[in-house]
Design an enzyme around this catalytic site. Structure first.
Site, PDB file in Angstrom:
ATOM      1  N   ARG A 117       0.900  -1.162   0.000  1.00  0.00           N
ATOM      2  CA  ARG A 117       0.000   0.000   0.000  1.00  0.00           C
ATOM      3  C   ARG A 117       0.935   1.207   0.000  1.00  0.00           C
ATOM      4  O   ARG A 117       1.595   1.485   1.019  1.00  0.00           O
ATOM      5  CB  ARG A 117      -0.906  -0.012   1.220  1.00  0.00           C
ATOM      6  CG  ARG A 117      -1.632   1.299   1.401  1.00  0.00           C
ATOM      7  CD  ARG A 117      -2.852   1.191   2.283  1.00  0.00           C
ATOM      8  NE  ARG A 117      -3.909   0.470   1.608  1.00  0.00           N
ATOM      9  CZ  ARG A 117      -5.174   0.409   2.053  1.00  0.00           C
ATOM     10  NH1 ARG A 117      -5.518   1.023   3.156  1.00  0.00           N
ATOM     11  NH2 ARG A 117      -6.088  -0.257   1.376  1.00  0.00           N
TER      12      ARG A 117
ATOM     13  N   ARG B   9     -13.149  -9.224   0.058  1.00  0.00           N
ATOM     14  CA  ARG B   9     -11.724  -8.910  -0.089  1.00  0.00           C
ATOM     15  C   ARG B   9     -10.902 -10.173   0.147  1.00  0.00           C
ATOM     16  O   ARG B   9      -9.940 -10.466  -0.555  1.00  0.00           O
ATOM     17  CB  ARG B   9     -11.300  -7.829   0.928  1.00  0.00           C
ATOM     18  CG  ARG B   9     -11.906  -6.451   0.685  1.00  0.00           C
ATOM     19  CD  ARG B   9     -11.397  -5.803  -0.582  1.00  0.00           C
ATOM     20  NE  ARG B   9      -9.948  -5.662  -0.617  1.00  0.00           N
ATOM     21  CZ  ARG B   9      -9.265  -4.662  -0.076  1.00  0.00           C
ATOM     22  NH1 ARG B   9      -9.887  -3.676   0.527  1.00  0.00           N
ATOM     23  NH2 ARG B   9      -7.933  -4.600  -0.188  1.00  0.00           N
TER      24      ARG B   9
HETATM   25  N1   CP Z   1     -11.256  -0.680   1.618  1.00  0.00           N
HETATM   26  C1   CP Z   1     -10.005  -0.754   2.098  1.00  0.00           C
HETATM   27  O1   CP Z   1      -9.023  -0.900   1.372  1.00  0.00           O
HETATM   28  O2   CP Z   1      -9.925  -0.659   3.453  1.00  0.00           O
HETATM   29  P1   CP Z   1      -8.610  -0.487   4.323  1.00  0.00           P
HETATM   30  O3   CP Z   1      -8.087   0.901   4.084  1.00  0.00           O
HETATM   31  O4   CP Z   1      -9.088  -0.675   5.741  1.00  0.00           O
HETATM   32  O5   CP Z   1      -7.607  -1.511   3.922  1.00  0.00           O
HETATM   33  N1  NVA Z   2     -10.066   6.438  -1.619  1.00  0.00           N
HETATM   34  C1  NVA Z   2      -9.736   5.943  -0.314  1.00  0.00           C
HETATM   35  C2  NVA Z   2      -9.910   4.470  -0.242  1.00  0.00           C
HETATM   36  C3  NVA Z   2      -9.652   3.867   1.113  1.00  0.00           C
HETATM   37  C4  NVA Z   2      -9.736   2.365   1.116  1.00  0.00           C
HETATM   38  C5  NVA Z   2      -8.319   6.345   0.039  1.00  0.00           C
HETATM   39  O1  NVA Z   2      -7.438   6.270  -0.838  1.00  0.00           O
HETATM   40  O2  NVA Z   2      -8.079   6.739   1.166  1.00  0.00           O
END
Ligand code: CP
Ligand code: NVA
Length: 304
Positions: free
Chosen positions: A105, A290
């Protein structure tokens, strides 16, 4: 050596592969519930690097690896030398000697691409500022559980033209459905995604009118107005106020339409409490899926 099978974006994977992952996700969910699931990733390890917070992505990938027979390591980037300036390229090559795959991430999509360039193992996009492909795989699985094949159906996106919206655009092309987006002009999805959809001749319409987007749609989707890493919260909230999804807007959609949100949700902002908690909402099915969608993605990446 054959290059690893990365999962970087839905635009980078063929429709055929995505469809077979979707079918695999469905059978893996059934097998998990029936207690008959196989463990094709026994002995395999996934490193998960987080540059931003996460609940669903973190837990679902960890549990997915365990259910597939393997394991996962959670690595906060500030606890790695990466946080003090060690290069992404060196990190990629070092991790490739220890583990079998990396999920990241990342704050910047460029970091994901750099990691994939240097890693000799599969790299998975667990969200960047540009896209969130794993989320939309779970969302397509959820759509199909409720309404059958998504091909030819209509999905409406209302709100910020953000990272999740871009993965929905990629999905519309790859899975063959219509996507209608309504966003304030200043928050339209980025040009790169718009151009890609045009080149692929996708059925994607981008406008500013929520009612027009939602009219007759099978599914209405929204997301937070302020994504992780964004600092212009007040300005965004002002621009996005007319894009809140409420009961009145949901009534413009098809009678049996579902409502989706990747979560976390901000009640009273992008969506009202009654829609989020109402009978059309499938938000916790999305969260659950997920886990199963990612087992299919991991199995594909690892060639299992
Ligand atoms: N929807 C999603 O990616 O959630 P998190 O930010 O909790 O991983
Ligand atoms: N658009 C949001 C999604 C979170 C899962 C973000 O990037 O924070």
């Amino acid at each position: 050596m054959a290059s690893p099978k990365h999962f970087l974006d839905l635009s980078a994977v063929s429709s055929m592969d995505l469809r077979s992952m979707m079918d695999d996700a469905r059978s893996r969910k059934q097998a998990t519930k029936a207690g008959t699931a196989d463990k094709p990733l026994a002995g395999k390890m996934l490193a998960m690097i987080f540059e931003k917070p996460s609940t669903r992505t973190r837990v679902s990938f960890d549990i997915a690896m365990r259910q597939l027979g393997g394991g996962a390591l959670t690595l906060n980037h500030m606890d790695l030398q990466l946080g003090r300036g060690e290069s992404v390229a060196d990190t990629a090559r070092v991790l490739s000697r220890y583990v079998d795959g990396i999920m990241i991430r990342a704050n910047a999509h460029a970091t994901l691409l750099e990691l994939a360039k240097y890693a000799t193992i599969p790299v998975i996009n667990g969200l960047t500022e540009k896209s969130h492909p794993c989320q939309v795989m779970a969302d397509i699985q959820t759509f199909e559980e409720h309404l059958g094949p998504i091909e030819g159906k209509t999905v409406a996106w209302v709100g910020d033209g953000n990272n999740v919206a871009v993965s929905w655009m990629h999905a519309a092309v790859r899975f063959g459905f219509k996507l209608r987006l309504a966003c304030p002009k200043a928050l339209f999805p980025e040009d790169e995604a718009v151009e890609w959809v045009k080149r692929e001749k996708g059925d994607v319409e981008i406008g500013t009118d929520p009612e027009r987007a939602v009219k007759g749609a099978d599914c209405v989707v929204t997301d937070t107005w302020v994504s992780m890493g964004q600092s212009d919260a007040d300005e965004r909230k002002k621009m996005l106020a007319p894009y809140a999804v409420d009961e009145k807007l949901m009534r413009k959609a098809a009678k049996n339409a579902i409502f989706m949100h990747c979560l976390p949700a901000y009640r009273g902002h992008e969506v009202t409490e009654d829609v989020l908690e109402g009978p059309q909402s499938v938000i916790f099915d999305e969260a659950e899926n997920r886990l199963h969608a990612q087992k299919a993605i991991l199995a594909w990446c690892f060639g299992a």
